[in-house]
Design an enzyme around this catalytic site. Structure first.
Site, PDB file in Angstrom:
ATOM      1  CB  THR A  35      -0.901   0.010   1.255  1.00 21.24           C
ATOM      2  OG1 THR A  35      -1.520   1.296   1.401  1.00 21.24           O
ATOM      3  CG2 THR A  35      -0.096  -0.258   2.519  1.00 21.24           C
ATOM      4  CE1 TYR A  54      -3.659  -2.086   5.764  1.00 20.01           C
ATOM      5  CE2 TYR A  54      -3.205   0.123   4.936  1.00 20.01           C
ATOM      6  CZ  TYR A  54      -3.490  -1.205   4.701  1.00 20.01           C
ATOM      7  OH  TYR A  54      -3.591  -1.656   3.409  1.00 20.01           O
TER       8      TYR A  54
END
Length: 317
Positions: A128, A151
């Site tokens: 990501t 995250y």
């Protein structure tokens, strides 16, 4: 025949990827998904895979990466796409980080351990843009990585695990970093899905920040064509590659486009400053263009129109 395993096959990107891979008659796809409902209801995930379940070259395996018997599943697999994981930036703060550690870090390490004793030709890990943190201007794959959220830390840790297992065990790894993917089947917790659903229902949009934050938006159809190409593209092993979109825009611009497409004005409910999110993202995709032949074609307005049609249909069930 290439036998391809896709983890997270019932998810947003995973289900689209399975469909893209099956366009090639030389591919057989095994879709692994446990239907965990942390961000997406089970009935939505089942809907994602419904058209694939009767496909002669698709097999669904309902199992959890933390418990699946890799010794039974991996033999004969040529390519592994590891898309499964715990998503969401804001939810990763607080006690739920234990879930991120388990479903991202531990599950990935368990898969890599299994792959070192297999004959897989390529393992493609879905990472990501959150690993970059706050950056000004375009970011390329060699830029400093400094996540702003737990995250992002969990996904960067997975990248480091991939590197270690590549160097120490010889696993052929490719890492793809996705930049704000949107379109049909986007998770219900993601911004565009929430914006459209709330406007269709006539309730205020929950907006974090002042709306001036900008993102490099990547339409899911463009994204999965690049991801599918990573199965066979040459000179890819050991590479980390950005997958960004055709255009950047502010959140305010996106809301204005949704208003235009729906023909109604949005009501805004301000939610305060977003924890763990950068002010802007912008991908340098020159490596993807060179190695994957990547050329995103869907503009933001057309992509949002497709997502609006999906959300409207989804909630008419």
């Amino acid at each position: 025949m290439n036998r391809i395993l896709v983890t997270g096959a019932a998810g947003f990107i995973g289900s689209h990827l399975c469909e893209e891979l099956l366009k090639d008659e030389g591919n057989e796809v095994i879709g692994l998904d446990a239907y965990l409902d942390y961000t997406t209801p089970v009935w939505v995930k089942e809907r994602h895979l419904s058209s694939l379940l009767t496909h002669p070259r698709f097999k669904h395996v309902k199992d959890d990466l933390l418990t699946v018997n890799w010794e039974q599943l991996l033999p004969g697999i040529d390519i592994v796409y590891h898309l499964a994981g715990m998503p969401g930036v804001r939810a990763s703060f607080g006690p739920d980080f234990a879930l991120y550690a388990k479903h991202n870090i531990v599950a990935t390490q368990r898969l890599l351990e299994a792959c070192k004793d297999s004959l897989v030709k390529r393992v493609i890990f879905a990472s990501t843009s959150s690993v970059y943190g706050e950056r000004k201007g375009k970011v390329d794959e060699d830029d400093l990585v400094l996540p702003l959220s737990p995250y992002g830390v969990s996904k960067l840790t997975c990248e480091h695990l991939c590197r270690i297992y590549s160097e120490q065990e010889g696993i052929p790894i490719v890492i793809l970093r996705f930049f704000t993917v949107y379109g049909p089947r986007q998770r219900p917790d993601m911004a565009f899905h929430r914006f459209i659903k709330h406007m269709v229902e006539g309730v205020p949009i929950p907006l974090y920040g002042d709306g001036t934050q900008s993102r490099d938006f990547t339409y899911v159809g463009d994204c999965v064509r690049a991801v599918a190409a990573a199965a066979t593209a040459k000179h890819l092993i050991g590479e980390t590659i950005n997958i960004g979109g055709r255009e950047r825009a502010s959140i305010n611009t996106c809301i204005a486009l949704i208003e235009q497409l729906l023909g109604q004005k949005a009501s805004i409910r301000w939610m305060g400053h977003p924890a763990g999110e950068p002010k802007s993202t912008w991908a340098d995709v020159s490596k993807a263009e060179k190695l994957l032949g990547y050329a995103p074609v869907v503009d933001l307005k057309d992509g949002l129109a497709a997502q609006i049609r999906y959300v409207q249909e989804l909630y008419k069930r």
